[in-house]
Design a protein around this motif. Structure first.
Motif, PDB file in Angstrom:
ATOM      1  N   CYS A   1       0.847  -1.189   0.000  1.00 35.98           N
ATOM      2  CA  CYS A   1       0.000   0.000   0.000  1.00 35.98           C
ATOM      3  C   CYS A   1       0.878   1.233   0.000  1.00 35.98           C
ATOM      4  O   CYS A   1       2.002   1.205   0.501  1.00 35.98           O
ATOM      5  CB  CYS A   1      -0.896  -0.001   1.237  1.00 35.98           C
ATOM      6  SG  CYS A   1      -2.103   1.331   1.204  1.00 35.98           S
TER       7      CYS A   1
ATOM      8  N   ASN B   1      -8.094   3.273  -1.476  1.00 33.54           N
ATOM      9  CA  ASN B   1      -7.858   4.485  -0.688  1.00 33.54           C
ATOM     10  C   ASN B   1      -7.963   5.739  -1.555  1.00 33.54           C
ATOM     11  O   ASN B   1      -7.820   6.849  -1.060  1.00 33.54           O
ATOM     12  CB  ASN B   1      -6.500   4.412   0.032  1.00 33.54           C
ATOM     13  CG  ASN B   1      -5.316   4.389  -0.914  1.00 33.54           C
ATOM     14  OD1 ASN B   1      -5.401   4.828  -2.058  1.00 33.54           O
ATOM     15  ND2 ASN B   1      -4.195   3.875  -0.431  1.00 33.54           N
TER      16      ASN B   1
ATOM     17  N   CYS C   1      -4.339  -0.108  10.495  1.00 33.43           N
ATOM     18  CA  CYS C   1      -4.208  -1.187   9.517  1.00 33.43           C
ATOM     19  C   CYS C   1      -2.797  -1.732   9.411  1.00 33.43           C
ATOM     20  O   CYS C   1      -2.602  -2.939   9.339  1.00 33.43           O
ATOM     21  CB  CYS C   1      -4.670  -0.678   8.161  1.00 33.43           C
ATOM     22  SG  CYS C   1      -4.580  -1.888   6.831  1.00 33.43           S
TER      23      CYS C   1
ATOM     24  N   CYS D   1      -2.047   3.418   7.171  1.00 33.11           N
ATOM     25  CA  CYS D   1      -3.066   3.798   8.154  1.00 33.11           C
ATOM     26  C   CYS D   1      -2.777   3.136   9.502  1.00 33.11           C
ATOM     27  O   CYS D   1      -2.445   1.946   9.556  1.00 33.11           O
ATOM     28  CB  CYS D   1      -4.452   3.401   7.660  1.00 33.11           C
ATOM     29  SG  CYS D   1      -4.834   4.157   6.073  1.00 33.11           S
TER      30      CYS D   1
HETATM   31 FE1  SF4 Z   1      -3.525   0.927   2.973  1.00 34.41          FE
HETATM   32 FE2  SF4 Z   1      -6.153   0.619   3.003  1.00 34.41          FE
HETATM   33 FE3  SF4 Z   1      -4.653  -0.348   4.994  1.00 34.41          FE
HETATM   34 FE4  SF4 Z   1      -4.922   2.257   4.756  1.00 34.41          FE
HETATM   35  S1  SF4 Z   1      -6.574   0.805   5.168  1.00 34.41           S
HETATM   36  S2  SF4 Z   1      -2.977   1.154   5.099  1.00 34.41           S
HETATM   37  S3  SF4 Z   1      -5.039   2.522   2.606  1.00 34.41           S
HETATM   38  S4  SF4 Z   1      -4.617  -1.017   2.922  1.00 34.41           S
END
Ligand code: SF4
Ligand code: SAM
Length: 335
Positions: free
Chosen positions: A24, A102, A31, A28
């Protein structure tokens, strides 16, 4: 005709979520860790393998395919995969091809996604404040995502915004986010934060904000009409009488939504998770790679996995700790 996929609780599996990468361009806080070690390339399914796997599921009755990640649009040549999948839309076997993103790459890819038959996208966005956005995503920049939203809508894609509900982070943006979506004709879904990743460690963002509280707050300003609509997933919907928009609430921790579960998840390495809240997993990469010209072993492995789909998950927040917590990151199973 091949028999459709029916699990031991008589639920038809018609919805497949596929993570096409663990990588990514954001980090986040709820995450990922800031320093992530990603999988070596050989572990990942190639785009051809992903195609074969998804096509097999479509042949077994999957009607909705959601591409996710990691960030799906950072996978090299991912548009080839979307274009290839569109043949199942053309044949009528697949009813919907969609993705969760995202938004960072939508400015580049929105038109192409539309051309591949995608009509709706979910864009994850937790805040409209540039500084807060940079804080929660660590590496993301809000203007880029805003340009992505514009491009998606200009290309004709219907956008739904997904926001993770975070106490003391976006509580104060409940109405600004709602209005922002209303002005742009977008529905919105609030997601209760799940006990995954590195929550609450160094960043102190990611505190649980109950959607029950969020809903009561929303009801102070809007008239909420409960919608009977069920998608087979953990979302429940209301319509705001004043704006007409739909607001969804995904409450995996406080509600038992499992009885109508119609979905399974596949990771970018070809593991199949039968339930988001359980560790049970089966490997589809082995039958895929060991039998490049024969789909029968793959199909058998898929059926064997579906036969193990559990009735429900074990998350429990009621004791103020995350019982049933699973250790893997959302970027692994694709949210
Ligand atoms: Fe990446 Fe989506 Fe995880 Fe955010 S929520 S770090 S954008 S995978
Ligand atoms: N990168 C894409 C995105 O952010 O939309 C797709 C993958 S992301 C893992 C899918 C969704 O999971 C996003 O909406 C994200 O906000 C959500 N998510 C990630 N970690 C979460 C957590 N711990 N609790 C609740 N939702 C989470």
């Amino acid at each position: 005709m091949t028999a459709p996929l029916i699990d031991p609780f008589a639920r038809a599996i018609t919805y497949l979520r596929v993570s096409v990468t663990d990588r990514c361009d954001f980090r986040c806080v709820y995450c990922m860790a800031e320093n992530m070690t990603f999988l070596p390339k050989k572990e990942l399914l190639t785009l051809e393998e992903l195609d074969r796997l998804c096509s097999t599921f479509v042949g077994l009755g999957v009607q909705k395919l959601r591409i996710t990640g990691g960030e799906p649009l950072v996978r090299r040549d991912i548009m080839k995969f979307f274009h290839s999948m569109s043949r199942h839309l053309d044949s009528g076997q697949l009813k919907e091809l969609t993705l969760t993103t995202n938004g960072s790459q939508l400015e580049r890819f929105a038109k192409d996604l539309y051309a591949a038959g995608v009509r709706r996208v979910n864009v994850s966005l937790d805040t409209l404040d540039e500084e807060k956005f940079a804080r929660v995503t660590r590496w993301g920049r809000l203007p880029q995502v805003m340009r992505g939203l514009d491009a998606a809508q200009a290309a004709g894609l219907k956008v739904k915004l997904n926001a993770v509900a975070l106490k003391e982070f976006n509580e104060d943006e409940l109405f600004t986010l709602t209005e922002f979506c209303a002005e742009r004709g977008m529905d919105m879904t609030w997601i209760e934060v799940m006990p995954m990743g590195d929550l609450g460690n160094e960043d102190r963002i990611g505190q649980y904000w109950s959607l029950r509280d969020l809903r009561s707050e929303l009801a102070k300003q809007y008239t909420l009409i409960d919608l009977a609509e069920r998608t087979g997933g953990p979302a429940r919907y209301v319509q705001l009488q004043e704006t007409g928009q739909k607001i969804g609430f995904i409450t995996p921790l406080t509600h038992n939504f499992c009885e109508s579960c119609n979905r399974v998840r596949i990771t970018c390495t070809g593991e199949i998770f039968m339930c988001l809240g359980q560790e049970d997993v089966a490997d589809l990469r082995m039958p895929l790679r060991a039998h490049p010209h024969d789909d029968a072993p793959l199909e058998a492995a898929i059926r064997a996995a579906i036969d193990r789909k559990p009735e429900g998950h074990d998350f429990d927040y009621s004791r103020q700790k995350a019982d049933g917590q699973v250790s893997r990151h959302m970027s692994h199973t694709g949210g």
